[in-house]
Structure formats: structure tokens, C-alpha cells
Design a protein around this motif. Sequence first.
Motif, PDB file in Angstrom:
ATOM      1  N   GLN A  21       0.621  -1.016  -0.199  1.00 11.33           N
ATOM      2  CA  GLN A  21      -0.034  -0.089   0.033  1.00 11.33           C
ATOM      3  C   GLN A  21       0.930   1.231   0.062  1.00 11.33           C
ATOM      4  O   GLN A  21       0.594   2.106  -0.717  1.00 11.33           O
ATOM      5  CB  GLN A  21      -0.917   0.135   1.179  1.00 11.33           C
ATOM      6  CG  GLN A  21      -1.751   1.047   1.246  1.00 11.33           C
ATOM      7  CD  GLN A  21      -2.761   1.451   2.572  1.00 11.33           C
ATOM      8  OE1 GLN A  21      -2.741   0.729   3.386  1.00 11.33           O
ATOM      9  NE2 GLN A  21      -3.468   2.358   2.456  1.00 11.33           N
ATOM     10  N   PHE A  22       1.949   1.405   0.723  1.00 13.57           N
ATOM     11  CA  PHE A  22       2.788   2.513   0.952  1.00 13.57           C
ATOM     12  C   PHE A  22       3.811   2.448   0.125  1.00 13.57           C
ATOM     13  O   PHE A  22       4.575   3.463   0.521  1.00 13.57           O
ATOM     14  CB  PHE A  22       2.902   2.616   2.208  1.00 13.57           C
ATOM     15  CG  PHE A  22       1.987   2.751   3.558  1.00 13.57           C
ATOM     16  CD1 PHE A  22       0.792   3.870   3.318  1.00 13.57           C
ATOM     17  CD2 PHE A  22       1.484   1.797   4.440  1.00 13.57           C
ATOM     18  CE1 PHE A  22      -0.133   3.831   4.241  1.00 13.57           C
ATOM     19  CE2 PHE A  22       0.471   1.699   5.119  1.00 13.57           C
ATOM     20  CZ  PHE A  22      -0.475   2.909   5.113  1.00 13.57           C
ATOM     21  N   ALA A  23       3.934   1.643  -0.737  1.00 18.28           N
ATOM     22  CA  ALA A  23       5.154   1.733  -1.775  1.00 18.28           C
ATOM     23  C   ALA A  23       4.600   1.167  -2.896  1.00 18.28           C
ATOM     24  O   ALA A  23       5.276   0.581  -3.938  1.00 18.28           O
ATOM     25  CB  ALA A  23       6.067   0.711  -1.295  1.00 18.28           C
ATOM     26  N   TRP A  24       3.358   1.529  -3.338  1.00 15.05           N
ATOM     27  CA  TRP A  24       2.565   0.859  -4.486  1.00 15.05           C
ATOM     28  C   TRP A  24       3.319   1.643  -5.999  1.00 15.05           C
ATOM     29  O   TRP A  24       3.380   2.710  -6.075  1.00 15.05           O
ATOM     30  CB  TRP A  24       1.083   1.239  -4.698  1.00 15.05           C
ATOM     31  CG  TRP A  24       0.503   0.556  -5.509  1.00 15.05           C
ATOM     32  CD1 TRP A  24      -0.144   1.010  -6.912  1.00 15.05           C
ATOM     33  CD2 TRP A  24      -0.211  -0.878  -5.293  1.00 15.05           C
ATOM     34  NE1 TRP A  24      -0.633  -0.166  -7.834  1.00 15.05           N
ATOM     35  CE2 TRP A  24      -1.043  -1.044  -6.533  1.00 15.05           C
ATOM     36  CE3 TRP A  24      -0.363  -1.578  -4.375  1.00 15.05           C
ATOM     37  CZ2 TRP A  24      -1.547  -2.158  -6.895  1.00 15.05           C
ATOM     38  CZ3 TRP A  24      -1.145  -2.824  -4.620  1.00 15.05           C
ATOM     39  CH2 TRP A  24      -1.642  -3.402  -5.882  1.00 15.05           C
ATOM     40  N   ASN A  25       3.942   0.537  -6.626  1.00 18.25           N
ATOM     41  CA  ASN A  25       4.653   1.177  -7.964  1.00 18.25           C
ATOM     42  C   ASN A  25       5.850   1.877  -7.638  1.00 18.25           C
ATOM     43  O   ASN A  25       6.205   2.495  -8.595  1.00 18.25           O
ATOM     44  CB  ASN A  25       3.530   1.721  -8.831  1.00 18.25           C
ATOM     45  CG  ASN A  25       2.696   0.680  -9.476  1.00 18.25           C
ATOM     46  OD1 ASN A  25       2.996  -0.561  -9.527  1.00 18.25           O
ATOM     47  ND2 ASN A  25       1.502   1.097  -9.984  1.00 18.25           N
ATOM     48  N   GLU A  26       6.156   2.169  -6.539  1.00 21.42           N
ATOM     49  CA  GLU A  26       7.228   2.976  -6.114  1.00 21.42           C
ATOM     50  C   GLU A  26       8.478   2.267  -5.972  1.00 21.42           C
ATOM     51  O   GLU A  26       9.563   2.371  -6.408  1.00 21.42           O
ATOM     52  CB  GLU A  26       7.131   3.748  -4.884  1.00 21.42           C
ATOM     53  CG  GLU A  26       5.865   4.619  -5.223  1.00 21.42           C
ATOM     54  CD  GLU A  26       5.603   5.620  -3.932  1.00 21.42           C
ATOM     55  OE1 GLU A  26       6.534   5.627  -3.038  1.00 21.42           O
ATOM     56  OE2 GLU A  26       4.546   6.403  -3.841  1.00 21.42           O
ATOM     57  N   TYR A  27       8.414   1.146  -5.131  1.00 18.86           N
ATOM     58  CA  TYR A  27       9.544   0.325  -4.698  1.00 18.86           C
ATOM     59  C   TYR A  27       9.480  -1.110  -5.634  1.00 18.86           C
ATOM     60  O   TYR A  27       8.495  -1.789  -5.617  1.00 18.86           O
ATOM     61  CB  TYR A  27       9.444  -0.211  -3.234  1.00 18.86           C
ATOM     62  CG  TYR A  27      10.894  -0.859  -2.720  1.00 18.86           C
ATOM     63  CD1 TYR A  27      11.915   0.045  -2.211  1.00 18.86           C
ATOM     64  CD2 TYR A  27      10.859  -2.212  -2.668  1.00 18.86           C
ATOM     65  CE1 TYR A  27      12.852  -0.691  -1.863  1.00 18.86           C
ATOM     66  CE2 TYR A  27      12.009  -2.776  -2.348  1.00 18.86           C
ATOM     67  CZ  TYR A  27      12.970  -2.009  -1.841  1.00 18.86           C
ATOM     68  OH  TYR A  27      14.054  -2.658  -1.514  1.00 18.86           O
ATOM     69  N   TYR A  28      10.529  -1.247  -6.459  1.00 21.99           N
ATOM     70  CA  TYR A  28      10.191  -2.376  -7.620  1.00 21.99           C
ATOM     71  C   TYR A  28      11.465  -3.068  -7.571  1.00 21.99           C
ATOM     72  O   TYR A  28      12.758  -2.308  -8.070  1.00 21.99           O
ATOM     73  CB  TYR A  28       9.604  -1.824  -8.804  1.00 21.99           C
ATOM     74  CG  TYR A  28       9.389  -3.034  -9.493  1.00 21.99           C
ATOM     75  CD1 TYR A  28       7.931  -3.702  -9.520  1.00 21.99           C
ATOM     76  CD2 TYR A  28      10.331  -3.538 -10.514  1.00 21.99           C
ATOM     77  CE1 TYR A  28       7.659  -4.560 -10.595  1.00 21.99           C
ATOM     78  CE2 TYR A  28       9.744  -4.901 -11.319  1.00 21.99           C
ATOM     79  CZ  TYR A  28       8.619  -5.034 -11.313  1.00 21.99           C
ATOM     80  OH  TYR A  28       8.177  -6.017 -12.168  1.00 21.99           O
ATOM     81  N   ILE A  29      11.572  -4.336  -7.278  1.00 21.50           N
ATOM     82  CA  ILE A  29      13.009  -4.823  -7.481  1.00 21.50           C
ATOM     83  C   ILE A  29      13.006  -6.072  -8.696  1.00 21.50           C
ATOM     84  O   ILE A  29      11.934  -6.853  -8.483  1.00 21.50           O
ATOM     85  CB  ILE A  29      13.480  -5.823  -6.351  1.00 21.50           C
ATOM     86  CG1 ILE A  29      13.616  -4.894  -4.892  1.00 21.50           C
ATOM     87  CG2 ILE A  29      14.959  -6.419  -6.630  1.00 21.50           C
ATOM     88  CD1 ILE A  29      14.746  -3.729  -5.322  1.00 21.50           C
ATOM     89  N   LEU A  30      13.699  -5.667  -9.696  1.00 24.51           N
ATOM     90  CA  LEU A  30      13.583  -6.811 -10.966  1.00 24.51           C
ATOM     91  C   LEU A  30      13.875  -8.124 -10.349  1.00 24.51           C
ATOM     92  O   LEU A  30      14.812  -8.482  -9.758  1.00 24.51           O
ATOM     93  CB  LEU A  30      14.414  -6.296 -12.093  1.00 24.51           C
ATOM     94  CG  LEU A  30      14.266  -5.084 -12.539  1.00 24.51           C
ATOM     95  CD1 LEU A  30      15.388  -4.562 -13.739  1.00 24.51           C
ATOM     96  CD2 LEU A  30      13.014  -5.248 -13.378  1.00 24.51           C
ATOM     97  N   SER A  31      12.945  -9.113 -10.884  1.00 28.69           N
ATOM     98  CA  SER A  31      13.225 -10.609 -10.482  1.00 28.69           C
ATOM     99  C   SER A  31      14.505 -11.097 -11.602  1.00 28.69           C
ATOM    100  O   SER A  31      14.628 -10.209 -12.417  1.00 28.69           O
ATOM    101  CB  SER A  31      11.866 -11.407 -10.926  1.00 28.69           C
ATOM    102  OG  SER A  31      11.608 -11.316 -12.395  1.00 28.69           O
ATOM    103  N   LYS A  32      14.834 -12.296 -11.186  1.00 25.93           N
ATOM    104  CA  LYS A  32      15.964 -12.714 -12.142  1.00 25.93           C
ATOM    105  C   LYS A  32      15.442 -12.881 -13.533  1.00 25.93           C
ATOM    106  O   LYS A  32      16.125 -12.518 -14.519  1.00 25.93           O
ATOM    107  CB  LYS A  32      16.302 -14.100 -11.363  1.00 25.93           C
ATOM    108  CG  LYS A  32      17.477 -14.677 -12.390  1.00 25.93           C
ATOM    109  CD  LYS A  32      17.850 -15.991 -11.895  1.00 25.93           C
ATOM    110  CE  LYS A  32      19.131 -16.875 -12.474  1.00 25.93           C
ATOM    111  NZ  LYS A  32      19.317 -18.094 -12.065  1.00 25.93           N
ATOM    112  N   GLU A  33      14.426 -13.335 -13.835  1.00 21.94           N
ATOM    113  CA  GLU A  33      13.686 -13.614 -15.343  1.00 21.94           C
ATOM    114  C   GLU A  33      13.690 -12.156 -15.893  1.00 21.94           C
ATOM    115  O   GLU A  33      13.845 -11.819 -17.219  1.00 21.94           O
ATOM    116  CB  GLU A  33      12.406 -14.316 -14.928  1.00 21.94           C
ATOM    117  CG  GLU A  33      12.284 -15.777 -14.533  1.00 21.94           C
ATOM    118  CD  GLU A  33      12.611 -15.917 -13.165  1.00 21.94           C
ATOM    119  OE1 GLU A  33      12.451 -14.823 -12.306  1.00 21.94           O
ATOM    120  OE2 GLU A  33      12.864 -16.946 -12.723  1.00 21.94           O
ATOM    121  N   GLU A  34      13.220 -11.347 -15.107  1.00 18.20           N
ATOM    122  CA  GLU A  34      13.015  -9.731 -15.680  1.00 18.20           C
ATOM    123  C   GLU A  34      14.451  -9.140 -16.167  1.00 18.20           C
ATOM    124  O   GLU A  34      14.592  -8.711 -17.224  1.00 18.20           O
ATOM    125  CB  GLU A  34      12.241  -8.737 -14.709  1.00 18.20           C
ATOM    126  CG  GLU A  34      10.884  -9.171 -14.714  1.00 18.20           C
ATOM    127  CD  GLU A  34      10.182  -8.455 -13.473  1.00 18.20           C
ATOM    128  OE1 GLU A  34       9.010  -8.079 -13.668  1.00 18.20           O
ATOM    129  OE2 GLU A  34      10.831  -8.107 -12.559  1.00 18.20           O
TER     130      GLU A  34
END
Length: 245
Positions: A96-109
Motif C-alpha cells: 500500500q505505502f510503496a505501490w509502484n514505487e519500490y520495485y526489484i527486478l526478478s531474475k527472469e526480468e
Amino acid sequence: MKTEDTEFAITPCQITYKGKELPLGKPLDAWVELFGPYSRNFNEHTYIWDSLGVAIFNSCITAYETNVDKEKRKCDQLYIFFVNLDSKVGQAGKLQFAWNEYYILSKEEEESLLKSTIRNKPYTQEELDQSREKMLKKKPDYIYPFTPYTQTVNLQGAPVKSGMSLEEVNKERSKIKGLEKMGYWDNDGDWSWDSGSTTIKTGEFREQKDHSSICPNQDYWYYITLRYSEGELEYLKISYELYEK
């Protein structure tokens, strides 16, 4: 469940932590006395105990209160976090408090971007590493504790703990006479009335019944909400308000 079986015990008229009443509506120093020194804070609204998995928040600070000693400001919300930014849903930017702000790419990405032709040249591993480091450095800027709460909360005699689906929470509540299911709290303003729904995956859920009449001598009331994000139990929130005179 018995109130002494868990650290947090929530009943209609009292909320306790290790047998001591929660200091809802009281200044910060009362919370420090209960939990010990806080780990960090920001915006003078929010205080986090990283090792405990909890945070408190003052939702009532106004521009007229900015000169009030922060130690005297009353804190009216407690968050017990069952996941944090390190979780799968957290790294996907779906809290909720980091919606679309905090994003770590997965290995596949990452592997996909290393081969991508959407730019003139593919991304390099160095660029992806720098992006990850930039995100990780932002962690202290969010309310989420570094260590989520791992124990069980006694919510009106029924258990709530990390990993429980809404269906599981309501199944446990159905075993206790007088408890209602936790349903969607429709406060999203989308012109669709979904109050009480148990099929929505993201939002806050709470019991619709008001228990305040059970405690006639109290001049305050509180309500409990469970936040689910993409079907994952994110936090339990306790909100406190004084009755209007």
C-alpha cells in the motif's frame, strides 16, 4: 485463544501488548515505554520499530500542530506488519505505502532486459545492479519495518498471523460465537459499493459490527482493519478516535 497466549491481544474494550494496555491516543513517550526506543522516524508522523515489526502513526497532525513538541503529540494508529519490502509482493511494488514505487527486478526480468531490443542497445548488468542498489537505499524512507512481525495476534479470540488468507481468517472467526467475518471496507471512492466483499484481493477488510456499545464507560472507540495486497496479508491496523462530545 486466551489473551495471555499472544503478545498482542485485542478484545472489544481493551488491546494489550505483553499484558500491558496499548497507549492509543497517548504521546510518543508512552509508546517508547512500552516498546523501547524506536528505530527511525520520518515526517514527524511515523515511528518504526524495525526489530518488532510494528509502527505507529499520528494521522491527526495539522499545520497548527507543527510547533508542538513531537514527544507530546498523540499517536492514534498502530500497524503490525506481516510482510515488508523484502517480500515477494513488496519487491513487486504492490504494498500500500510503496505501490509502484519500490520495485526489484526478478531474475527472469533482468535476463529479459539484458536481451531486450526496446532501446538502441540492451541494458547492461551494471545498469541493472545500479537500479537495484538505488531501490535498496530507499528502504529506510518507507514505513515498512526491516523485520516483519512473525507471531500470532489474538484478534477477538481468533488468530491472525503472517501468510493467512482472508478465507482462513474468516474460517477461524466462524468458530467463535458472535464474531462476524472480515469484509471489504469500501472507502476507495470508485462509485462501486463493494462493502463486505470477501473476494477482492487488494484493500482493507474489517468487521462491519460496531463493538463500542459494549464499553459504555469509554470516551473513545477503535476499529481493526486487515490490509491485503494482491491477496497477501500486509498488516493489521488499530485506529483510535475520541467520541465527539
